[in-house]
Motif scaffolding. Structure first.
Motif, PDB file in Angstrom:
ATOM      1  N   LEU A  42     -23.435  19.507 -59.764  1.00 36.84           N
ATOM      2  CA  LEU A  42     -24.187  19.315 -61.025  1.00 36.84           C
ATOM      3  C   LEU A  42     -25.431  18.157 -60.955  1.00 36.84           C
ATOM      4  CD1 LEU A  42     -21.069  19.633 -63.481  1.00 36.84           C
ATOM      5  CD2 LEU A  42     -22.598  21.478 -62.821  1.00 36.84           C
ATOM      6  N   GLY A  43     -25.333  17.408 -59.960  1.00 37.50           N
ATOM      7  CA  GLY A  43     -26.199  16.396 -59.958  1.00 37.50           C
ATOM      8  C   GLY A  43     -26.303  15.340 -61.114  1.00 37.50           C
ATOM      9  N   LYS A  44     -25.076  15.251 -61.662  1.00 44.85           N
ATOM     10  CA  LYS A  44     -25.009  14.192 -62.979  1.00 44.85           C
ATOM     11  C   LYS A  44     -24.136  13.032 -62.739  1.00 44.85           C
ATOM     12  CE  LYS A  44     -25.679  15.420 -66.872  1.00 44.85           C
ATOM     13  NZ  LYS A  44     -26.759  14.912 -67.705  1.00 44.85           N
ATOM     14  N   CYS A  45     -23.201  13.136 -62.174  1.00 40.68           N
ATOM     15  CA  CYS A  45     -22.231  11.899 -61.852  1.00 40.68           C
ATOM     16  C   CYS A  45     -22.754  10.712 -61.007  1.00 40.68           C
ATOM     17  CB  CYS A  45     -20.802  12.343 -61.177  1.00 40.68           C
ATOM     18  SG  CYS A  45     -20.710  12.925 -59.663  1.00 40.68           S
ATOM     19  N   GLY A  46     -23.623  11.096 -60.008  1.00 41.19           N
ATOM     20  CA  GLY A  46     -24.061  10.025 -59.292  1.00 41.19           C
ATOM     21  C   GLY A  46     -23.118   9.533 -58.271  1.00 41.19           C
ATOM     22  N   MET A 293     -15.539  25.546 -70.552  1.00 37.58           N
ATOM     23  CA  MET A 293     -16.186  24.101 -71.292  1.00 37.58           C
ATOM     24  C   MET A 293     -16.503  23.193 -70.480  1.00 37.58           C
ATOM     25  SD  MET A 293     -13.065  23.794 -74.079  1.00 37.58           S
ATOM     26  CE  MET A 293     -14.044  22.954 -75.084  1.00 37.58           C
ATOM     27  N   GLY A 294     -16.525  23.311 -68.919  1.00 35.71           N
ATOM     28  CA  GLY A 294     -16.810  22.453 -68.002  1.00 35.71           C
ATOM     29  C   GLY A 294     -15.953  21.369 -68.026  1.00 35.71           C
ATOM     30  N   PRO A 295     -16.244  20.170 -67.044  1.00 37.51           N
ATOM     31  CA  PRO A 295     -15.504  19.031 -66.747  1.00 37.51           C
ATOM     32  C   PRO A 295     -15.661  17.654 -67.623  1.00 37.51           C
ATOM     33  CG  PRO A 295     -17.036  19.234 -64.998  1.00 37.51           C
ATOM     34  CD  PRO A 295     -17.262  20.303 -65.935  1.00 37.51           C
ATOM     35  N   ALA A 296     -16.636  17.844 -68.641  1.00 36.55           N
ATOM     36  CA  ALA A 296     -17.039  16.717 -69.243  1.00 36.55           C
ATOM     37  C   ALA A 296     -16.051  15.848 -70.237  1.00 36.55           C
ATOM     38  CB  ALA A 296     -18.345  17.065 -70.281  1.00 36.55           C
ATOM     39  N   LEU A 297     -15.071  16.981 -70.714  1.00 37.27           N
ATOM     40  CA  LEU A 297     -14.078  16.125 -71.501  1.00 37.27           C
ATOM     41  C   LEU A 297     -13.059  15.401 -70.663  1.00 37.27           C
ATOM     42  CD1 LEU A 297     -13.238  18.821 -74.283  1.00 37.27           C
ATOM     43  CD2 LEU A 297     -14.901  16.944 -74.215  1.00 37.27           C
ATOM     44  N   GLU A 298     -12.944  15.941 -69.370  1.00 37.10           N
ATOM     45  CA  GLU A 298     -11.951  15.142 -68.215  1.00 37.10           C
ATOM     46  C   GLU A 298     -12.690  13.970 -67.574  1.00 37.10           C
ATOM     47  OE1 GLU A 298      -8.738  17.238 -66.747  1.00 37.10           O
ATOM     48  OE2 GLU A 298      -9.794  19.215 -67.104  1.00 37.10           O
ATOM     49  N   GLY A 299     -13.944  13.667 -68.089  1.00 32.76           N
ATOM     50  CA  GLY A 299     -14.682  12.328 -67.585  1.00 32.76           C
ATOM     51  C   GLY A 299     -15.236  12.833 -66.243  1.00 32.76           C
ATOM     52  N   LEU A 302     -20.732  14.011 -66.526  1.00 36.39           N
ATOM     53  CA  LEU A 302     -21.584  13.176 -67.331  1.00 36.39           C
ATOM     54  C   LEU A 302     -22.200  11.803 -66.535  1.00 36.39           C
ATOM     55  CD1 LEU A 302     -20.017  13.393 -70.843  1.00 36.39           C
ATOM     56  CD2 LEU A 302     -21.763  15.073 -69.921  1.00 36.39           C
ATOM     57  N   SER A 303     -23.459  11.463 -66.918  1.00 35.24           N
ATOM     58  CA  SER A 303     -23.890  10.283 -66.428  1.00 35.24           C
ATOM     59  C   SER A 303     -22.920   9.182 -66.046  1.00 35.24           C
ATOM     60  CB  SER A 303     -25.015   9.641 -66.962  1.00 35.24           C
ATOM     61  OG  SER A 303     -26.143  10.689 -67.239  1.00 35.24           O
ATOM     62  N   PHE A 304     -21.849   8.822 -66.857  1.00 29.86           N
ATOM     63  CA  PHE A 304     -21.054   7.795 -66.348  1.00 29.86           C
ATOM     64  C   PHE A 304     -19.715   8.238 -66.581  1.00 29.86           C
ATOM     65  CE2 PHE A 304     -25.135   5.536 -67.242  1.00 29.86           C
ATOM     66  CZ  PHE A 304     -25.248   4.953 -66.192  1.00 29.86           C
ATOM     67  N   GLY A 305     -19.324   9.465 -66.553  1.00 31.51           N
ATOM     68  CA  GLY A 305     -18.241  10.129 -66.871  1.00 31.51           C
ATOM     69  C   GLY A 305     -17.068   9.776 -65.743  1.00 31.51           C
ATOM     70  N   ARG A 306     -15.970   9.261 -66.170  1.00 30.75           N
ATOM     71  CA  ARG A 306     -14.883   8.757 -65.364  1.00 30.75           C
ATOM     72  C   ARG A 306     -13.610   9.185 -66.044  1.00 30.75           C
ATOM     73  NH1 ARG A 306     -18.944   7.889 -63.035  1.00 30.75           N
ATOM     74  NH2 ARG A 306     -19.726   5.900 -62.078  1.00 30.75           N
ATOM     75  N   THR A 335     -17.067   0.364 -66.238  1.00 33.99           N
ATOM     76  CA  THR A 335     -17.514   1.149 -65.094  1.00 33.99           C
ATOM     77  C   THR A 335     -17.898   2.417 -65.497  1.00 33.99           C
ATOM     78  OG1 THR A 335     -15.408   1.611 -64.084  1.00 33.99           O
ATOM     79  CG2 THR A 335     -16.149  -0.157 -63.207  1.00 33.99           C
ATOM     80  N   GLY A 336     -17.377   3.006 -66.450  1.00 31.87           N
ATOM     81  CA  GLY A 336     -17.605   4.360 -66.841  1.00 31.87           C
ATOM     82  C   GLY A 336     -16.915   4.731 -68.204  1.00 31.87           C
ATOM     83  N   ILE A 337     -17.231   5.806 -68.743  1.00 34.33           N
ATOM     84  CA  ILE A 337     -17.033   6.354 -69.885  1.00 34.33           C
ATOM     85  C   ILE A 337     -16.019   7.679 -69.826  1.00 34.33           C
ATOM     86  CG2 ILE A 337     -17.673   7.092 -72.355  1.00 34.33           C
ATOM     87  CD1 ILE A 337     -20.516   5.745 -71.401  1.00 34.33           C
ATOM     88  N   THR A 338     -14.803   7.630 -70.348  1.00 31.05           N
ATOM     89  CA  THR A 338     -14.068   8.794 -70.628  1.00 31.05           C
ATOM     90  C   THR A 338     -14.556   9.715 -71.513  1.00 31.05           C
ATOM     91  OG1 THR A 338     -12.600   8.031 -72.428  1.00 31.05           O
ATOM     92  CG2 THR A 338     -11.968   7.333 -70.165  1.00 31.05           C
ATOM     93  N   GLY A 339     -13.983  11.141 -71.418  1.00 31.55           N
ATOM     94  CA  GLY A 339     -14.535  11.958 -72.320  1.00 31.55           C
ATOM     95  C   GLY A 339     -14.212  11.871 -73.749  1.00 31.55           C
TER      96      GLY A 339
END
Length: 514
Positions: A42-46, A293-299, A302-306, A335-339
């Motif tokens: 996805l090129g998002k998490c880095g 729904m994609g994996p965003a809600l599971e951290g 997203l840019s700082f999703g964990r 270090t990051g942000i949960t869903g």
């Protein structure tokens, strides 16, 4: 045709370039990124950032947004956006999701195991004499080969891909049970594994042809025991209810109806990378639907999703002094942000007018909010809200959350319409899955996941899949109930609706749409 890798610990690893694969997948299969919650293309998490020692490839727009021009000039790239081909790279220290294990009781002896096998994570419980004695969770080891259901299924369409995916999970299950045997000084006598249909098919090594393309269909429907490996006992797979409504939902209904006696009409929404919904009208009539729904809600993604762990941010509040951050283990730097953390932040900004109904940044509705809105800037050409010196919320992350909201909203409104029900007719709404324990129901209503006034009848049900799987492991009556469910189910195919795209776009706003 070699890829030369210098790791953060100064080891040198040489991998063979794989034609048709991306560089991140090759590194993952080389064992260097196990346990890293990659967004897988996805090129998002880095988290797949690597530094090319020489001859760095051309960059993409996503890379510039994520890494910045200075890092790009130094040779940093996102490995998921570049092909697997000969190169020399440096690998920073991986950011891994923690494996969590909890001791509930010190009882020893023969034991049973209940497992909720999710697309992103695995949750498990050890039971002795029908009582939990330990539990835990960790990242699904397949995540590096696809962050969502459809990308995982794409890998599984080839025999080689199925074997790789199956071996990743089976090897981990065998390792996990060996550890349990040592800890509890007994043998595993019963094993039940629940998961969505894709996870069940991959676990069993089944060709997913009926799940990979329309018209979707089930060639295997569960409700039986399977021998997965000589090292594992016969494994019970609960019934699969529809092409994308799996054993996790039959287990969830077992937890709610057979054990807790939830009273119809109620809605069960199990939210992960695939949203699975069941509207129960009576013991004999249930409608179900699923939506990606994609994996965003599971951290993830997203840019700082964990995923939740030490230092991850789970909640934001606004004080007279500005934005306040609430993280797990307050001694660790964020270090990051949960869903749930992302939903908390966006709901806060929406409440105070810093984000509009359509997801655009705005000026705020109060003096305090206006001061907060001064944190909105442009970063690498994209509108961005600055959280602190190391964290930020770009407009593209808000768009991803809007997509999740639209999917949830569409599934719920379609089910209610099919049953000729309104939100007021529901006695209860159960939120399960990735959000089912920690999310703020007020945030869900603020963002339009829930219809106005429904937060009061909504219950954070936790991991109903695992709860039901525990019952199905130890209780024959629970299995009888679960195996009666398929005859009561009426599936709705949301994505097959010719108006799906229009209906989805209509719901791309932070308000509930009927």
């Amino acid at each position: 045709m070699s890829i030369h890798i210098q790791t953060h610990s100064s080891d040198t690893v040489v991998l063979t370039a794989q034609h048709g694969e991306n560089l991140a997948r090759t590194i993952f299969m080389g064992g260097l990124w196990q346990g890293v919650p990659l967004c897988s293309g996805l090129g998002k998490c880095g988290l797949c950032a690597v530094r090319f020692v020489k001859d760095a490839p051309d960059t993409t727009v996503d890379e510039v947004k994520k890494l910045g021009k200075e890092a790009i000039a130094l040779g940093w790239r996102l490995a998921c956006l570049h092909p697997s081909q000969p190169c020399t790279i440096e690998l920073p220290e991986p950011i891994r999701s923690p494996r969590v294990a909890r001791t509930i009781a010190t009882t020893t002896g023969d034991y049973a195991v209940a497992i909720d096998l999710g697309t992103t994570s695995i949750h498990w419980t050890v039971l002795i004499n029908d009582h939990p004695v330990a539990s835990g969770q960790e990242l699904n080891p397949q995540t590096g080969l696809g962050a969502d259901v459809m990308s995982r299924l794409a890998v599984a369409r080839t025999p080689e891909g199925r074997t790789i995916l199956r071996d990743l999970i089976l090897d981990r299950l065998i390792e996990l049970l060996a550890s349990m045997t040592k800890t509890h000084q007994g043998r595993c006598t019963a094993l039940t594994i629940s998961g969505n249909t894709a996870m069940a098919y991959i676990l069993l090594g089944l060709a997913p042809d009926g799940l990979a393309s329309a018209p979707y269909r089930l060639s295997y429907t569960g409700g039986d025991e399977q021998l997965l490996a000589p090292e594992l006992p016969p494994t019970y797979i609960p019934p699969l209810l529809a092409p994308f409504v799996g054993a996790d939902l039959s287990a969830g209904l077992t937890a709610l109806e057979d054990a807790s006696h939830a009273e119809p009409p109620f809605l069960l929404a199990d939210l992960g990378t695939n949203g699975e919904f069941i509207l129960t009208l009576s013991p004999h009539t249930r409608y179900c639907a699923s939506v990606p729904m994609g994996p965003a809600l599971e951290g993830v993604g997203l840019s700082f999703g964990r995923m939740a762990g030490p230092g991850t941010i789970t909640r934001f509040t606004l004080t007279p002094h500005g934005l306040s951050i609430h993280a797990l283990d307050g001694t660790a730097p964020p270090t990051g942000i949960t869903g749930t953390g992302y939903l908390s932040l966006v709901a806060l900004l929406r409440t105070h007018g810093v984000i509009s109904e359509t997801g655009q940044f705005d000026t705020g509705t109060t003096p305090l909010a206006a001061r907060l809105a001064r944190n909105v800037t442009t970063r690498h050409g994209e509108p961005t809200f600055i959280i602190n010196e190391s964290l930020y919320l770009p407009a593209s992350d808000i768009e991803e959350i809007l997509k999740v909201k639209a999917a949830f909203n569409l599934a719920m409104s379609t089910l209610l319409d099919a049953a000729q029900f309104g939100p007021a007719d529901l006695k209860q709404i159960f939120i399960a899955g990735a959000l089912g324990e920690h999310v703020s129901l007020k945030d869900l209503e603020t963002l339009g996941f829930l219809p106005p006034g429904c937060a009061s009848k909504t219950i954070k049900a936790g991991n109903t899949s695992l709860q039901g799987t525990e019952q199905l492991t130890t209780d024959s009556q629970a299995r009888y109930f679960a195996e009666s469910l398929p005859d009561t189910i009426h599936p709705l195919d949301l994505t097959g609706d010719t108006d799906f795209g229009d209906k989805f776009i209509q719901r791309m706003r932070f308000s509930y749409v009927d």
